[in-house]
Design an enzyme around this catalytic site. Structure first.
Site: not given
Ligand code: A3P
Length: 327
Positions: A57-58, A157, A280
């Site tokens: 989630k980063t 998240s 999301r």
């Molecule tokens: P949220 O959906 O809570 O906003 P991971 O891929 O490690 O699971 O991390 C998901 C998170 O990546 C998303 O959390 C979002 O905030 C972040 N993120 C960073 N760059 C992004 C992008 N270009 N498009 C979509 N999400 C992105």
């Protein structure tokens, strides 16, 4: 001197040395004796040169996707059932599939592609107890990339991710109830609390990786910067892994006001954003939860700041802000 058939010999050996039952894969090419018995068809070039270790989630999927846009970088092949993440170093199930399984995940499309850099991204390596030791045993010179997002945001998240996947605890308890679950709370509630909080205790996990790797092999990226300025992050990343040619991601990525994130610019100006599971839309965090988490993570953030100072690494903006607020 006498001996017994191999199976019997193995049984005797492992009943004498039971702590050696779990395998530890090492690089066959680092030992002449292994090379002597290894198939000539196999190569040592099919191990990753760098790994994105998480945590979850980063922004790890964004980084994974953007890396794959580079002409000289390729991730592992996708395996049936496990999608993009191999989980080789974090799951006994996949680790026990063996070295051949892992190495065959990195394949060239064409024989002249030997200058390709391979990488994998598995976001639960970061806080997994076994992963640093296992990675170091197999690929001691691998470069590691980790992304640190404000731990409060990361925790929320994950909770929203759990809700989207219909995790019963996330549907039955509010975020505040989850993060404040005590030892007497139901198991599912405690388990979700742990997944929300534990990976965000960054300093503790970084220290474990640093028990096995020198700081020069570790790149720490700012998760907020991944969201707000991924071309800049990709510049840092390319420099760290020393990939050629240099690619200017300002040409390849564009902010999409509908998605509210950077997306890939594909041919003929077509924009492709990450799927609905990334970025999301959910309600803002309750104030009580925010306050609780800020307190909870305070000492861990102080520890992180000290560690980064010791490593001579810049602190992410969110960390500087958090420490300033707490003075
Ligand atoms: P949220 O959906 O809570 O906003 P991971 O891929 O490690 O699971 O991390 C998901 C998170 O990546 C998303 O959390 C979002 O905030 C972040 N993120 C960073 N760059 C992004 C992008 N270009 N498009 C979509 N999400 C992105």
């Amino acid at each position: 001197l006498f001996t017994v058939p191999p199976k019997q010999l193995a049984d005797i050996y492992f009943s004498t040395y039971s702590d050696e039952i779990d395998p530890i894969w090492v690089n066959p090419c680092h030992d002449k004796r292994h090379m002597a018995i290894w198939s000539p068809k196999k190569t040592c070039h099919t191990l990753p040169q760098f790994i994105v270790v998480g945590p979850q989630k980063t922004g790890t999927t964004a980084i994974y996707t953007f890396l794959n846009m580079h002409p000289s970088i390729r991730s592992n092949v996708k395996r049936p059932l496990i999608f993009e993440e191999l989980h080789f170093f974090s799951s006994d199930h996949y680790y026990n599939k063996g070295l051949d399984w892992y190495m065959s995940s990195f394949t060239y499309n064409r024989p002249n592609q030997t200058d390709i850099m391979f990488f994998e991204k598995t976001a639960d390596y970061f806080d997994n107890y076994m992963a640093p030791m296992r990675v170091a045993a197999l690929i001691p010179d691998v470069k590691l990339i980790t992304i640190l997002l404000d731990p409060v945001k990361r925790a929320y998240s994950w909770y929203q991710h759990a809700r989207a996947h219909k995790n019963p605890a996330s549907l039955n308890f509010t975020f505040y109830e989850i993060i404040t679950a005590g030892e007497g709370s139901p198991k599912i509630q405690r388990e979700l609390r742990n997944r929300c909080l534990n990976p965000s205790i960054y300093a503790q996990h970084l220290e474990r990786w640093l028990d096995y790797f020198p700081p020069s092999q570790l790149l720490i990226l700012d998760g907020q910067e991944v969201k707000e300025d991924p071309p800049l992050v990709m510049d840092k990343l390319q420099k760290f892994i020393e990939v050629h040619p240099y690619v200017d991601y300002r040409r390849l990525l564009r902010y999409d006001s509908k998605k509210k994130f950077y997306c890939q610019v594909l041919q003929s100006d077509f924009i492709k954003c990450l799927g609905p599971g990334k970025g999301r839309i959910y309600p803002p965090m309750e104030e009580a939860a925010q306050k609780y988490l800020k307190m909870f993570f305070r000492r861990h953030n102080v520890a992180l700041s000290k560690l980064l100072m010791k490593l001579n690494q810049p602190a992410p903006t969110w960390l500087k802000e958090d420490l300033r607020e707490s003075i």
